[in-house]
Design an enzyme around this catalytic site. Structure first.
Site, PDB file in Angstrom:
ATOM      1  N   LYS A  42       0.833  -1.199   0.000  1.00 25.96           N
ATOM      2  CA  LYS A  42       0.000   0.000   0.000  1.00 25.96           C
ATOM      3  C   LYS A  42       0.875   1.259   0.000  1.00 25.96           C
ATOM      4  O   LYS A  42       2.098   1.176   0.120  1.00 25.96           O
ATOM      5  CB  LYS A  42      -0.927  -0.002   1.222  1.00 25.96           C
ATOM      6  CG  LYS A  42      -0.197   0.010   2.565  1.00 25.96           C
ATOM      7  CD  LYS A  42      -1.168  -0.084   3.721  1.00 25.96           C
ATOM      8  CE  LYS A  42      -0.414  -0.091   5.049  1.00 25.96           C
ATOM      9  NZ  LYS A  42      -1.327  -0.151   6.210  1.00 25.96           N
ATOM     10  N   TYR A 256      15.623  30.210   7.995  1.00 23.79           N
ATOM     11  CA  TYR A 256      14.434  30.907   8.475  1.00 23.79           C
ATOM     12  C   TYR A 256      14.336  30.863   9.999  1.00 23.79           C
ATOM     13  O   TYR A 256      14.568  29.828  10.620  1.00 23.79           O
ATOM     14  CB  TYR A 256      13.169  30.271   7.891  1.00 23.79           C
ATOM     15  CG  TYR A 256      12.942  30.554   6.433  1.00 23.79           C
ATOM     16  CD1 TYR A 256      12.730  31.853   5.974  1.00 23.79           C
ATOM     17  CD2 TYR A 256      12.920  29.517   5.514  1.00 23.79           C
ATOM     18  CE1 TYR A 256      12.501  32.112   4.632  1.00 23.79           C
ATOM     19  CE2 TYR A 256      12.689  29.761   4.168  1.00 23.79           C
ATOM     20  CZ  TYR A 256      12.487  31.061   3.732  1.00 23.79           C
ATOM     21  OH  TYR A 256      12.267  31.307   2.403  1.00 23.79           O
TER      22      TYR A 256
END
Length: 362
Positions: A42, A256
């Protein structure tokens, strides 16, 4: 992709070792105590490519596959052809019945409504029944079975399954409690092969394997236990190129928010990898890469396309175009997951489509 000016790589690279994947499957098959060893593919083969992963496992001898959604099952069927058995873990909805029948997918029936739907519309095609033994997520409870027991006996059951909640901790008492509940509830149902164990459950002491096992994360190199290491091979190698180097001095900040500050003269490498590639922002100031055998911590925030590393300890290996390894034999998946305070599943399934991908055959 190579920069035509510098002739250095400018794109991060994801290399998937299908031979290692097949050998990991063989490891679980060997430990399955005679049970059939299936494979969970999956989430796009845990982020590594459903078609490539499923075909490699089929070539290794796997005959049964599990996906989460019907559309994943259709992709798996297209890749694998008509012979393998494909189960859809999330079950079937009314608008999916035609697709299930057309592509020979087997639903894992998880509730009363799905049992009744498949009994009416499934045309006698095989299905699995999921009984809940303590996960309280998917599956029929004992009360649900009381409601649909007669209907269940009209189904063509090819598998009865449940799922362990705490198998990553071999000593957890819930493992044994769930096994006992599974045996007790299965005894009320029509005879069918039984399945309880995923990657960790296969390796638990005692018989958790029953008739079929469903390894998932272990196939892809992730350790299934919280603590004890398991001898699995890395399947994914993630590398990104250094595109800039700079020397910073004491007090200089990186990235940042200025969340990291140099304590002394440091060499900083900016690499072409970020959260847009699927590398988690949680790696800010805590993840790492390997360069020239040296552990290079991520410093500053992970941004959309860029990560900054402290490569002061990498010596001459720190140069423009050099590839820093974030996952692989030198940078184990479990170690990176621990550094990022997450689990191997999340790291793999978040990997995006901006990488240059390549597959190594067995």
């Amino acid at each position: 992709m190579t920069d035509p000016v510098t002739a250095f790589p400018r794109q991060s690279h994801l290399r998937i070792d299908l031979g290692a994947l097949a050998r990991n499957w063989a490891f679980f098959a060997e430990h399955a105590q005679g049970a059939e060893c299936a494979a969970v593919v999956k989430a796009n083969g845990y982020g590594l490519g459903l078609a490539e992963v499923a075909q490699s496992l089929a070539d290794a001898g796997c005959k049964t596959f599990f996906v989460a959604h019907a559309y994943e099952g259709e992709r798996a069927r297209q890749a694998l052809g008509p012979d393998p058995v494909i189960y859809v873990l999330n079950g079937v909805m009314s608008d999916e019945v035609t697709a299930f029948l057309a592509t020979d997918l087997r639903p894992v029936l998880n509730d009363v409504g799905q049992v009744e739907l498949w009994a009416q519309a499934g045309l006698g095609q095989p299905a699995a029944l999921h009984i809940d033994t303590g996960m309280n997520r998917l599956g029929l409870s004992e009360e649900d079975l009381d409601r649909v027991e007669e209907t269940v006996f009209t189904l063509n059951l090819s598998l009865i399954m449940s799922h362990l909640a705490c198998a990553s901790d071999p000593q957890h008492p819930k493992n044994g409690m769930q096994r006992e509940a599974f045996v007790s509830l299965a005894a009320r149902l029509p005879p069918a092969p039984l399945s309880l164990a995923a990657s960790a459950g296969i390796l638990l002491d005692g018989d958790y394997c029953f008739d079929l096992v469903r390894p998932g994360i272990g196939l892809y190199g992730g350790g299934p236990f919280d603590q004890d290491p398991v001898p699995l091979e890395p399947v994914a190698t993630l590398e990104a190129p250094i595109i800039q180097l700079r020397s910073v001095g004491p007090g200089d900040t990186i990235g940042y928010g200025a969340t990291w500050q140099a304590d002394r003269r440091r060499m900083i490498a900016t690499v072409a990898l970020g959260y847009a590639d699927g590398f988690l922002r949680a790696g800010s100031n805590r993840g790492f890469a390997i360069l020239g055998g040296a552990v290079c911590p991520i410093v500053g925030r992970v941004s959309m396309d860029l990560i900054t590393l402290d490569v002061s300890g990498a010596g001459s290996a720190a140069k423009i175009g050099a590839m820093a390894q974030f996952l692989g034999r030198a940078a184990p998946l479990d170690a990176q997951a621990q550094a990022l305070d997450t689990i191997p599943y999340e790291i793999l399934t978040r990997l995006g489509d901006r990488f240059e991908r390549s597959y190594l055959e067995g």
